[in-house]
Design an enzyme around this catalytic site. Structure first.
Site, PDB file in Angstrom:
ATOM      1  N   SER A 149       8.809  10.721   9.753  1.00 50.36           N
ATOM      2  CA  SER A 149       7.663  11.588   9.488  1.00 50.36           C
ATOM      3  C   SER A 149       8.027  13.001   9.929  1.00 50.36           C
ATOM      4  O   SER A 149       8.849  13.179  10.843  1.00 50.36           O
ATOM      5  CB  SER A 149       6.458  11.106  10.292  1.00 50.36           C
ATOM      6  OG  SER A 149       5.436  12.086  10.290  1.00 50.36           O
ATOM      7  N   TYR A 208       3.101   8.354  18.231  1.00 47.28           N
ATOM      8  CA  TYR A 208       3.605   8.357  16.844  1.00 47.28           C
ATOM      9  C   TYR A 208       4.865   9.212  16.727  1.00 47.28           C
ATOM     10  O   TYR A 208       5.870   8.781  16.146  1.00 47.28           O
ATOM     11  CB  TYR A 208       2.489   8.885  15.936  1.00 47.28           C
ATOM     12  CG  TYR A 208       2.819   8.847  14.459  1.00 47.28           C
ATOM     13  CD1 TYR A 208       2.851   7.649  13.769  1.00 47.28           C
ATOM     14  CD2 TYR A 208       3.092  10.022  13.768  1.00 47.28           C
ATOM     15  CE1 TYR A 208       3.143   7.618  12.413  1.00 47.28           C
ATOM     16  CE2 TYR A 208       3.379  10.002  12.410  1.00 47.28           C
ATOM     17  CZ  TYR A 208       3.403   8.792  11.736  1.00 47.28           C
ATOM     18  OH  TYR A 208       3.697   8.760  10.400  1.00 47.28           O
ATOM     19  N   SER A 254       0.832  -1.212   0.000  1.00 45.99           N
ATOM     20  CA  SER A 254       0.000   0.000   0.000  1.00 45.99           C
ATOM     21  C   SER A 254       0.864   1.259   0.000  1.00 45.99           C
ATOM     22  O   SER A 254       2.043   1.214   0.378  1.00 45.99           O
ATOM     23  CB  SER A 254      -0.880  -0.019   1.264  1.00 45.99           C
ATOM     24  OG  SER A 254      -1.646   1.155   1.371  1.00 45.99           O
ATOM     25  N   LYS A 311       8.624   8.051  15.627  1.00 49.10           N
ATOM     26  CA  LYS A 311       9.254   8.566  14.399  1.00 49.10           C
ATOM     27  C   LYS A 311      10.510   9.368  14.716  1.00 49.10           C
ATOM     28  O   LYS A 311      11.451   9.399  13.918  1.00 49.10           O
ATOM     29  CB  LYS A 311       8.237   9.394  13.604  1.00 49.10           C
ATOM     30  CG  LYS A 311       7.084   8.549  13.035  1.00 49.10           C
ATOM     31  CD  LYS A 311       7.585   7.505  12.050  1.00 49.10           C
ATOM     32  CE  LYS A 311       6.467   6.759  11.350  1.00 49.10           C
ATOM     33  NZ  LYS A 311       6.954   5.795  10.343  1.00 49.10           N
ATOM     34  N   ASP A 314       4.490  -7.442   4.023  1.00 47.58           N
ATOM     35  CA  ASP A 314       3.346  -6.738   4.603  1.00 47.58           C
ATOM     36  C   ASP A 314       2.572  -7.723   5.462  1.00 47.58           C
ATOM     37  O   ASP A 314       2.846  -8.929   5.450  1.00 47.58           O
ATOM     38  CB  ASP A 314       2.462  -6.125   3.501  1.00 47.58           C
ATOM     39  CG  ASP A 314       1.760  -4.845   3.979  1.00 47.58           C
ATOM     40  OD1 ASP A 314       1.052  -4.913   4.999  1.00 47.58           O
ATOM     41  OD2 ASP A 314       1.910  -3.803   3.322  1.00 47.58           O
ATOM     42  N   LEU A 348       3.073   4.372   0.310  1.00 52.06           N
ATOM     43  CA  LEU A 348       4.457   4.750   0.009  1.00 52.06           C
ATOM     44  C   LEU A 348       5.315   3.531  -0.300  1.00 52.06           C
ATOM     45  O   LEU A 348       6.222   3.598  -1.131  1.00 52.06           O
ATOM     46  CB  LEU A 348       5.034   5.541   1.189  1.00 52.06           C
ATOM     47  CG  LEU A 348       4.212   6.768   1.629  1.00 52.06           C
ATOM     48  CD1 LEU A 348       4.896   7.500   2.775  1.00 52.06           C
ATOM     49  CD2 LEU A 348       3.963   7.714   0.457  1.00 52.06           C
ATOM     50  N   ASP A 406       4.853  -9.612   9.983  1.00 49.06           N
ATOM     51  CA  ASP A 406       4.739  -8.439  10.844  1.00 49.06           C
ATOM     52  C   ASP A 406       6.171  -7.973  11.110  1.00 49.06           C
ATOM     53  O   ASP A 406       7.023  -8.789  11.493  1.00 49.06           O
ATOM     54  CB  ASP A 406       4.035  -8.840  12.155  1.00 49.06           C
ATOM     55  CG  ASP A 406       3.736  -7.641  13.041  1.00 49.06           C
ATOM     56  OD1 ASP A 406       4.631  -6.782  13.208  1.00 49.06           O
ATOM     57  OD2 ASP A 406       2.625  -7.579  13.587  1.00 49.06           O
TER      58      ASP A 406
HETATM   59  N1  LIG Z   1       0.872   9.092   4.359  1.00 53.70           N
HETATM   60  C1  LIG Z   1       1.432  10.049   5.049  1.00 53.70           C
HETATM   61  O1  LIG Z   1       0.976  11.219   5.032  1.00 53.70           O
HETATM   62  C2  LIG Z   1       2.669   9.795   5.888  1.00 53.70           C
HETATM   63  C3  LIG Z   1       3.328  10.885   6.449  1.00 53.70           C
HETATM   64  C4  LIG Z   1       4.460  10.662   7.209  1.00 53.70           C
HETATM   65  C5  LIG Z   1       4.932   9.379   7.409  1.00 53.70           C
HETATM   66  N2  LIG Z   1       4.270   8.342   6.865  1.00 53.70           N
HETATM   67  C6  LIG Z   1       4.814   7.000   7.113  1.00 53.70           C
HETATM   68  O2  LIG Z   1       4.985   6.332   5.889  1.00 53.70           O
HETATM   69  C7  LIG Z   1       4.848   4.926   6.075  1.00 53.70           C
HETATM   70  C8  LIG Z   1       3.871   4.372   5.045  1.00 53.70           C
HETATM   71  O3  LIG Z   1       2.636   5.015   5.220  1.00 53.70           O
HETATM   72  P1  LIG Z   1       1.492   4.979   4.112  1.00 53.70           P
HETATM   73  O4  LIG Z   1       0.889   6.325   4.075  1.00 53.70           O
HETATM   74  O5  LIG Z   1       2.022   4.364   2.859  1.00 53.70           O
HETATM   75  O6  LIG Z   1       0.450   4.025   4.841  1.00 53.70           O
HETATM   76  P2  LIG Z   1      -0.391   2.791   4.284  1.00 53.70           P
HETATM   77  O7  LIG Z   1      -1.355   2.483   5.375  1.00 53.70           O
HETATM   78  O8  LIG Z   1      -0.911   3.066   2.914  1.00 53.70           O
HETATM   79  O9  LIG Z   1       0.698   1.635   4.203  1.00 53.70           O
HETATM   80  C9  LIG Z   1       1.299   1.108   5.347  1.00 53.70           C
HETATM   81  C10 LIG Z   1       1.487  -0.381   5.113  1.00 53.70           C
HETATM   82  O10 LIG Z   1       2.207  -0.895   6.240  1.00 53.70           O
HETATM   83  C11 LIG Z   1       1.630  -2.139   6.578  1.00 53.70           C
HETATM   84  N3  LIG Z   1       1.878  -2.427   7.983  1.00 53.70           N
HETATM   85  C12 LIG Z   1       1.359  -1.800   9.068  1.00 53.70           C
HETATM   86  N4  LIG Z   1       1.818  -2.366  10.186  1.00 53.70           N
HETATM   87  C13 LIG Z   1       2.633  -3.384   9.810  1.00 53.70           C
HETATM   88  C14 LIG Z   1       3.395  -4.348  10.508  1.00 53.70           C
HETATM   89  N5  LIG Z   1       3.390  -4.390  11.846  1.00 53.70           N
HETATM   90  N6  LIG Z   1       4.124  -5.230   9.795  1.00 53.70           N
HETATM   91  C15 LIG Z   1       4.119  -5.206   8.452  1.00 53.70           C
HETATM   92  N7  LIG Z   1       3.416  -4.313   7.718  1.00 53.70           N
HETATM   93  C16 LIG Z   1       2.683  -3.414   8.399  1.00 53.70           C
HETATM   94  C17 LIG Z   1       0.139  -1.966   6.296  1.00 53.70           C
HETATM   95  O11 LIG Z   1      -0.513  -3.211   6.142  1.00 53.70           O
HETATM   96  C18 LIG Z   1       0.159  -1.135   5.021  1.00 53.70           C
HETATM   97  O12 LIG Z   1       0.143  -1.936   3.855  1.00 53.70           O
HETATM   98  C19 LIG Z   1       4.403   4.740   7.531  1.00 53.70           C
HETATM   99  O13 LIG Z   1       5.554   4.401   8.299  1.00 53.70           O
HETATM  100  C20 LIG Z   1       3.884   6.104   7.931  1.00 53.70           C
HETATM  101  O14 LIG Z   1       4.014   6.346   9.311  1.00 53.70           O
HETATM  102  C21 LIG Z   1       3.147   8.501   6.104  1.00 53.70           C
END
Ligand SMILES: NC(=O)c1ccc[n+]([C@@H]2O[C@H](COP(=O)([O-])OP(=O)(O)OC[C@H]3O[C@@H](n4cnc5c(N)ncnc54)[C@H](O)[C@@H]3O)[C@@H](O)[C@H]2O)c1
Length: 255
Positions: A147, A160, A15, A164, A36, A17, A59
């Site tokens: 983040s 969070y 999913s 981070k 994932d 990023l 995980d």
């Molecule tokens: N989207 C944003 O605005 C944003 C901003 C800053 C940081 N981030 C960071 O970027 C990263 C990706 O975020 P995203 O927006 O793509 O989110 P997303 O929810 O689209 O993707 C996150 C993925 O991580 C997987 N995941 C969650 N917990 C897990 C675990 N314990 N083991 C294995 N997989 C796991 C989920 O199943 C999911 O597929 C995260 O670390 C998030 O904190 C996102």
């Protein structure tokens, strides 16, 4: 690090990023293992991405499951790096509305997934990369994900933001620690990115989120994260750095 024909693990690869990073590596001729959660869309996503992609249900806090995903990456090709995106959100007030302290269990759970999970992925990947033959003087690269909240967490973001900020603190020391092994470590600290996390946020609320972003005044695109992850993998002189990817956003105390 050359991407073509090399194998990489992308955590959170089903999913957002992580998926964008996997696509960026595949476009350069790389091979990717999407690590994932078992309940994620990883199997379907890997099938859509084609023969150079595999799904490894795991995980990131589970050492054996992460080791099994790294095994898959080594079977798929010459393993040369990780883009670690798996993570979760987590908000709570330090003192809740009833005057009680915030849940220690919840705080620990967010820190475990985001920070302890990052170390689990980093350490296990680095141990494998350190055994590879050097290629243009390096053995591998690990990209972590922090983040903007790791610098300026909003009210309610203590779990969070703490997790981070820990990743920011880990980055330089990891690069120093792994320098003798020829393994680079960099971190991307995104601002507000348009991923499935925001899929159900109405247009008006998205505009509010974008408003404080100086330029460009819009949410970040996942492929912009993928571009940066690819550049970190490819550029051998990038090491020990946390790179903000946020359109110059500095988060305010409240949304
Ligand atoms: N989207 C944003 O605005 C944003 C901003 C800053 C940081 N981030 C960071 O970027 C990263 C990706 O975020 P995203 O927006 O793509 O989110 P997303 O929810 O689209 O993707 C996150 C993925 O991580 C997987 N995941 C969650 N917990 C897990 C675990 N314990 N083991 C294995 N997989 C796991 C989920 O199943 C999911 O597929 C995260 O670390 C998030 O904190 C996102």
């Amino acid at each position: 690090m050359q991407i073509k024909d090399k194998s990489f693990v992308v955590t959170g690869g089903a999913s957002g990023l992580g998926l964008a990073s996997a696509k960026a590596l595949l476009e350069q001729g790389g091979k990717v293992v999407l690590l994932d959660l078992p309940g994620s869309a990883g199997a379907d996503v890997a099938a859509e991405l084609g023969a150079n992609a595999r799904f490894a249900p795991a995980d990131v806090t589970d050492p054996a499951a992460v080791a099994a995903a790294l095994d898959v990456a080594e079977e798929l090709g010459e393993f040369r790096g990780v883009v670690h995106c798996a993570g979760r959100g987590g908000t709570m007030r330090i003192v809740d509305k009833a005057g009680n302290p915030g849940s220690l269990e919840f705080f620990e759970m967010v820190v475990k997934v985001n920070l302890v999970g990052s170390f689990n992925v980093l350490s296990q990947a680095a141990a494998r990369l350190a055994k590879q033959e050097p290629l243009d003087s390096e053995r591998g690269v690990v990209v972590l994900t922090s983040s903007a909240a790791g610098y300026e967490g909003r009210i309610g973001q203590t779990p969070y933001a703490s997790s981070k900020a820990g990743i920011i603190g880990m980055t330089l020391v990891a690069a120093r620690d792994l320098a003798s092994k020829g393994v680079r470590v960099c971190t991307i600290a995104p601002g507000v990115m348009d991923t499935p996390i925001l899929a159900n946020v109405p247009e008006q609320a998205r505009a509010t989120l974008a408003d404080p972003i100086p330029h460009p005044r819009r949410l970040g695109r996942p492929e912009e994260f993928g571009m940066l992850a690819r550049q970190i993998v490819e550029n051998p002189y990038l090491n020990g750095e946390v790179i903000r990817l946020d359109g110059a956003l500095r988060m305010t105390p409240r949304d």
